[in-house]
Write a protein that holds these residues in place. Structure first.
Motif, mmCIF file in Angstrom:
data_model
loop_
_atom_site.group_PDB
_atom_site.id
_atom_site.type_symbol
_atom_site.label_atom_id
_atom_site.label_comp_id
_atom_site.label_asym_id
_atom_site.label_seq_id
_atom_site.Cartn_x
_atom_site.Cartn_y
_atom_site.Cartn_z
ATOM 1 N N SER A 97 40.566 40.670 39.832
ATOM 2 C CA SER A 97 41.124 40.516 41.169
ATOM 3 C C SER A 97 42.128 39.362 41.179
ATOM 4 C CB SER A 97 40.016 40.249 42.181
ATOM 5 O OG SER A 97 39.457 38.965 41.960
ATOM 6 N N PRO A 98 43.012 39.323 42.168
ATOM 7 C CA PRO A 98 43.956 38.198 42.268
ATOM 8 C C PRO A 98 43.254 36.849 42.413
ATOM 9 C CG PRO A 98 44.658 40.006 43.672
ATOM 10 C CD PRO A 98 43.305 40.369 43.141
ATOM 11 N N GLU A 99 42.086 36.844 43.052
ATOM 12 C CA GLU A 99 41.355 35.588 43.207
ATOM 13 C C GLU A 99 40.881 35.053 41.856
ATOM 14 O OE1 GLU A 99 40.510 38.409 44.938
ATOM 15 O OE2 GLU A 99 41.397 37.838 46.869
ATOM 16 N N VAL A 100 40.388 35.960 41.008
ATOM 17 C CA VAL A 100 39.937 35.552 39.676
ATOM 18 C C VAL A 100 41.123 35.071 38.852
ATOM 19 C CG1 VAL A 100 38.896 36.387 37.528
ATOM 20 C CG2 VAL A 100 37.921 37.051 39.717
ATOM 21 N N GLU A 101 42.255 35.751 38.969
ATOM 22 C CA GLU A 101 43.462 35.319 38.250
ATOM 23 C C GLU A 101 43.884 33.911 38.688
ATOM 24 O OE1 GLU A 101 45.200 36.629 35.729
ATOM 25 O OE2 GLU A 101 43.781 38.270 35.609
ATOM 26 N N ALA A 102 43.824 33.641 39.993
ATOM 27 C CA ALA A 102 44.186 32.314 40.498
ATOM 28 C C ALA A 102 43.225 31.255 39.968
ATOM 29 C CB ALA A 102 44.195 32.316 42.021
ATOM 30 N N GLU A 103 41.939 31.561 39.951
ATOM 31 C CA GLU A 103 40.956 30.616 39.402
ATOM 32 C C GLU A 103 41.220 30.355 37.924
ATOM 33 O OE1 GLU A 103 37.051 32.149 40.141
ATOM 34 O OE2 GLU A 103 37.334 32.108 42.316
ATOM 35 N N ASN A 104 41.555 31.403 37.180
ATOM 36 C CA ASN A 104 41.862 31.233 35.755
ATOM 37 C C ASN A 104 43.082 30.336 35.555
ATOM 38 O OD1 ASN A 104 39.723 32.824 35.001
ATOM 39 N ND2 ASN A 104 40.945 34.667 34.679
ATOM 40 N N GLU A 105 44.096 30.511 36.392
ATOM 41 C CA GLU A 105 45.293 29.665 36.285
ATOM 42 C C GLU A 105 44.953 28.205 36.560
ATOM 43 O OE1 GLU A 105 48.442 30.365 35.328
ATOM 44 O OE2 GLU A 105 47.753 32.381 34.833
#
Length: 84
Positions: free
Chosen positions: A41-49
């Motif tokens: 999800s975009p939220e997981v991608e943001a957390e990874n960044e």
């Protein structure tokens, strides 16, 4: 221009035109055709960044500590990046 060159160019042009027309008039999207679905999800991608940035800052600060230089904060990097 000889006949072979003319026929070859017409075939290539026809293939390109057919491909473009199929894309334009297709009712399905490219994502449907490829059956592509995002794995995260975009939220997981943001957390990874955010995690990646924190890890990079820590690694850079570790090298700076070994060299005897002061550590950098996220604000220092942002100010340098924005040209302030």
């Amino acid at each position: 221009m000889d006949v072979f060159t003319l026929v070859s160019c017409l075939i290539v042009f026809g293939l390109v035109a057919t491909t473009i027309l199929l894309g334009v008039f297709s009712k399905r999207s490219a994502l449907d055709i490829l059956d592509w679905k995002p794995t995260r999800s975009p939220e997981v991608e943001a957390e990874n960044e955010i995690d990646d940035l924190a890890q990079m800052m820590e690694a850079q600060n570790e090298i700076r500590r070994r060299r005897g230089k002061p550590e950098r904060t996220l604000e220092d990097v942002e100010n340098e990046w924005h040209g302030s």
